[in-house]
Design a protein around this motif. Structure first.
Motif, PDB file in Angstrom:
ATOM      1  N   MET A  12       0.826  -1.219   0.000  1.00 45.77           N
ATOM      2  CA  MET A  12       0.000   0.000   0.000  1.00 45.77           C
ATOM      3  C   MET A  12       0.856   1.263   0.000  1.00 45.77           C
ATOM      4  O   MET A  12       0.628   2.185  -0.801  1.00 45.77           O
ATOM      5  N   MET A  16       0.916   4.472  -2.640  1.00 52.24           N
ATOM      6  CA  MET A  16       0.417   5.772  -2.169  1.00 52.24           C
ATOM      7  C   MET A  16       1.492   6.843  -2.300  1.00 52.24           C
ATOM      8  O   MET A  16       1.232   7.964  -2.773  1.00 52.24           O
ATOM      9  N   VAL A 121      -7.296   3.078   5.683  1.00 49.70           N
ATOM     10  CA  VAL A 121      -7.911   3.171   4.358  1.00 49.70           C
ATOM     11  C   VAL A 121      -8.788   1.969   4.052  1.00 49.70           C
ATOM     12  O   VAL A 121      -8.494   0.852   4.425  1.00 49.70           O
ATOM     13  N   LYS A 125      -4.822  -2.901  -3.178  1.00 49.35           N
ATOM     14  CA  LYS A 125      -3.654  -2.534  -3.998  1.00 49.35           C
ATOM     15  C   LYS A 125      -4.049  -1.667  -5.214  1.00 49.35           C
ATOM     16  O   LYS A 125      -3.455  -0.625  -5.459  1.00 49.35           O
ATOM     17  N   ALA A 128      -5.208   1.745  -4.362  1.00 50.33           N
ATOM     18  CA  ALA A 128      -4.034   2.524  -3.918  1.00 50.33           C
ATOM     19  C   ALA A 128      -3.262   3.022  -5.140  1.00 50.33           C
ATOM     20  O   ALA A 128      -2.833   4.181  -5.195  1.00 50.33           O
ATOM     21  N   LEU A 133      -8.471   5.404  -2.918  1.00 46.78           N
ATOM     22  CA  LEU A 133      -8.723   4.882  -1.576  1.00 46.78           C
ATOM     23  C   LEU A 133      -9.803   5.691  -0.869  1.00 46.78           C
ATOM     24  O   LEU A 133     -10.125   6.813  -1.293  1.00 46.78           O
ATOM     25  N   MET A 154      -4.333  10.655  -3.109  1.00 44.57           N
ATOM     26  CA  MET A 154      -4.233   9.208  -2.847  1.00 44.57           C
ATOM     27  C   MET A 154      -5.605   8.526  -2.790  1.00 44.57           C
ATOM     28  O   MET A 154      -5.685   7.301  -2.850  1.00 44.57           O
TER      29      MET A 154
END
Ligand code: NAP
Length: 287
Positions: A12, A16, A121, A125, A128, A133, A154
């Protein structure tokens, strides 16, 4: 221009932090296993040797690590976040941890003059990577407002739930529901197969009814093929079930379904599926 830090570059955190860099944010990174910093350094990130140094050189630092043990280690440990916090600095923990740990981190940060936000969050994957998210925020409101430009890069949506602890509680409730939905799907697929049904047919029928959902649609066909590419590691799903069950204890809420689901994840961990996707719980359930 604000300077951002990012601690924890697993599945993650890697995605991000990459999105912050793509948006031309100034980002300094750290990861326990330093080699995972390389691809972000190649994308323009700076690197520091310790969490304390990242925090000292950033206005707002995000952390995305495995569990409460890791969250405590990077905050309270030697050369940890607390050693870098000075007046007004922001620390945002986006890991999935229990409310008690989050509250203790929050108090320690504010005792040192800093500001704390928890922002676990929802999304895995792919969201992200796509900047899609959902942030479940709680803690310092001024930090929440200041972090919105980064959260918008993000994520697709942010909620603010008040005092530290409420974001963590929300995240555990959501993941407990998700974890039990997954084991229910696995038991249905496994039972159907043993009773002579075709698993793909089961998915097709599910998809036409009121319990059709994105998770079954996304994971189901791969599960039928025995393909479990890791998006959400099974060990983290079991950690979330365990933390949700503890929250049940704390609140006098019996959690029969989640308790049973947790046993399936433990069984899968014992069979060596820790780092597989959480959908690999099917392998343990069908045996
Ligand atoms: P991951 O790929 O397993 O990454 C875990 C990260 O935590 C790595 O950077 C790891 O460092 C670090 N870490 C673990 N123990 C540590 C310690 N003692 N000290 C310092 N760093 C430590 O996990 P992930 O999938 O990115 O998940 C991270 C968090 O997000 C978890 O809380 C998870 O429950 C939550 N989450 C995950 C998803 C998902 O779909 N993957 C979705 C929502 C929320 P190393 O690289 O050195 O091992």
């Amino acid at each position: 221009m604000k300077k951002y830090g990012f601690l924890g570059l697993g599945i993650m955190g890697q995605a991000m932090a990459a999105n912050l860099l793509k948006a031309d944010f100034t980002v300094t990174v750290w990861n326990r296993t330093a080699s995972k910093c390389e691809s972000l350094i190649n994308k323009g990130a700076s690197h520091r040797e310790t969490p304390a140094e990242v925090v000292a050189s950033s206005d707002i630092t995000f952390a995305m690590v495995s569990d409460p043990v890791a969250a405590r280690k990077i905050c309270f440990g030697k050369q940890g976040v607390l050693e870098g916090i000075t007046m007004g600095k922001g620390y945002i923990d986006v890991s999935t941890i229990d409310p008690q740990t989050s509250i203790e981190i929050s108090q320690a940060i504010s005792n040192n003059g800093g500001r704390f936000l928890e922002a676990p969050v929802s999304g895995s994957k792919k969201p992200a990577e796509d900047g899609a998210l959902v942030f479940l925020c709680a803690g310092d409101k001024s930090l929440y407002q200041e972090a919105i430009p980064a959260l918008e890069i993000m994520g697709k949506k942010s909620f603010y739930f008040g005092d530290a602890g409420f974001g963590a509680r929300m995240k555990l409730v959501i993941n407990m529901i998700m974890g039990t939905m997954m084991t229910a799907l696995c038991e249905g697929l496994s039972l159907g197969k043993k009773a002579g049904l075709n698993m793909s047919d089961i998915l097709d029928v599910l998809d036409q009814g009121v319990i059709a959902n994105q998770m079954f649609r996304l994971k189901g066909p791969m599960m039928v093929e025995g393909n479990f590419p890791t998006a959400f590691p099974l060990k983290h799903m079991q950690k979330d079930m365990r933390l949700a069950l503890l929250m049940g204890d704390d609140n006098g809420q019996a959690l029969y379904t989640a308790g049973a689901a947790n046993f399936s994840y433990i069984k899968a961990r014992n069979k060596g599926f820790d780092d597989g996707d959480f959908s690999a719980v099917l392998q343990a359930i069908k045996e």
